[in-house]
Design an enzyme around this catalytic site. Structure first.
Site, mmCIF file in Angstrom:
data_model
loop_
_atom_site.group_PDB
_atom_site.id
_atom_site.type_symbol
_atom_site.label_atom_id
_atom_site.label_comp_id
_atom_site.label_asym_id
_atom_site.label_seq_id
_atom_site.Cartn_x
_atom_site.Cartn_y
_atom_site.Cartn_z
ATOM 1 N N LYS A 297 12.741 1.287 -13.869
ATOM 2 C CA LYS A 297 13.263 2.045 -12.665
ATOM 3 C C LYS A 297 12.130 2.207 -11.535
ATOM 4 C CE LYS A 297 15.536 5.484 -14.444
ATOM 5 N NZ LYS A 297 15.498 5.264 -15.719
ATOM 6 N N ARG B 42 17.020 9.472 -27.561
ATOM 7 C CA ARG B 42 17.198 9.627 -26.076
ATOM 8 C C ARG B 42 17.992 8.660 -25.393
ATOM 9 N NH1 ARG B 42 11.229 8.184 -24.652
ATOM 10 N NH2 ARG B 42 11.554 8.278 -22.504
#
Ligand SMILES: [Zn+2]
Length: 223
Positions: A18, A176
Site C-alpha cells: 500500500k 494479524r
C-alpha cells in the site's frame, strides 16, 4: 474549468504494498499522500501538543484514540496541499474511522470518491512477510526471495546469524491477517454499497499493480 477534489482510500492487508503504491498514486494524480503512521511519527517528532498526547499512548503500547488521529487529519485536510484531494493510505481501518473520515471530508464538501482494495491472498502475504530475515545485531533486513543475503543465513553487514522475528512468524502473520479482515470486511461492504469500491488484484510486478490501480482511480474521478 473547475475540477473538484479527488479523495481516494487505499485499503489492503499488511504486505500488500500500500505505502509504495499510495505514493505513486499521489504523485501521478497530484494528490496529498496521507499515511496515519507517518502523520503520528511526524507530530510526535515535532513535539506538537497532539504529538505529545499521542506519544503518551504509544509509550504504553496502546492504540492512539480515533478522535486524536482525526484531529491530526483535520490540519492536513484543511491545508493548501490537500485542495486537489488526498490518498488515504491504510486509513480508515475500522467502521468508526470511516465515519470520522466521512465527517471530515463533508466539512469540505468532499467525500470518498473511490475506495480501492488491493487484494492479495493470505498465502501471498505469508510468502512476502514470512520470508523476512533480520539481523539481531545490526538491524539489517533481508528477504529469502527478493533480497537474500550473500551467504545463506548470515548478515552481509556484520556476519551475525539471521533470525525470523516474532512478527514475521507464519502463525503471527496469519493472526494479524484475520484481525485485519475482521475489521476491514465492514468497510468493504460500506464502500461497495455506495458504489465506490474497486477491487484491484495486488499480485504481480509493482508496475502492473500500479497500472490497474491508476485505472481504478481514473474511473473514480469520473463519477
Ligand atoms: Zn548484521
Amino acid at each position: 474549468m473547475v475540477t473538484r477534489a479527488l479523495d481516494v482510500v487505499l485499503l489492503g492487508p499488511p504486505g500488500a504494498g500500500k505505502g509504495t503504491q499510495a505514493k505513486r498514486v499521489a504523485a501521478t494524480f497530484n494528490l496529498l499522500h496521507i499515511s496515519t503512521g507517518d502523520l503520528l511519527r511526524e507530530e510526535v517528532g515535532k513535539g506538537t501538543e497532539l504529538g505529545g498526547l499521542a506519544a503518551s499512548y504509544m509509550q504504553k503500547g496502546e492504540l492512539v484514540p480515533d478522535d486524536l488521529v482525526a484531529k491530526m487529519l483535520v490540519t492536513r485536510l484543511h491545508s493548501q496541499q490537500s485542495l486537489a484531494g488526498c490518498v488515504f493510505d491504510g486509513y480508515p481501518r475500522t467502521r468508526v474511522q470511516a465515519d470520522l473520515l466521512d465527517g471530515l471530508l463533508a466539512e469540505l464538501g468532499r467525500r470518498v470518491d473511490v475506495a480501492v482494495y488491493l487484494d492479495v491472498p493470505d498465502d501471498e502475504v505469508v510468502a512476502r512477510l514470512g520470508g523476512r530475515r533480520s539481523c539481531p545485531s545490526c538491524g539489517a533486513v533481508y528477504h529469502v526471495l527478493t533480497q537474500p543475503p550473500a551467504r545463506d543465513m548470515w548478515c552481509d553487514v556484520c556476519g551475525s546469524a539471521l533470525v525470523v522475528r516474532e512478527d514475521d512468524r507464519e502463525e503471527v502473520i496469519r493472526q494479524r491477517l484475520s484481525v485485519y479482515r475482521a475489521h476491514t470486511e465492514p468497510l468493504l461492504e460500506l464502500y461497495e454499497a455506495r458504489g465506490v469500491l474497486k477491487r484491484v488484484p495486488g499480485q504481480g510486478a509493482p508496475e502492473e499493480v500500479f497500472a490497474r490501480l491508476a485505472d481504478a482511480v481514473r474511473g473514480g474521478s469520473q463519477r
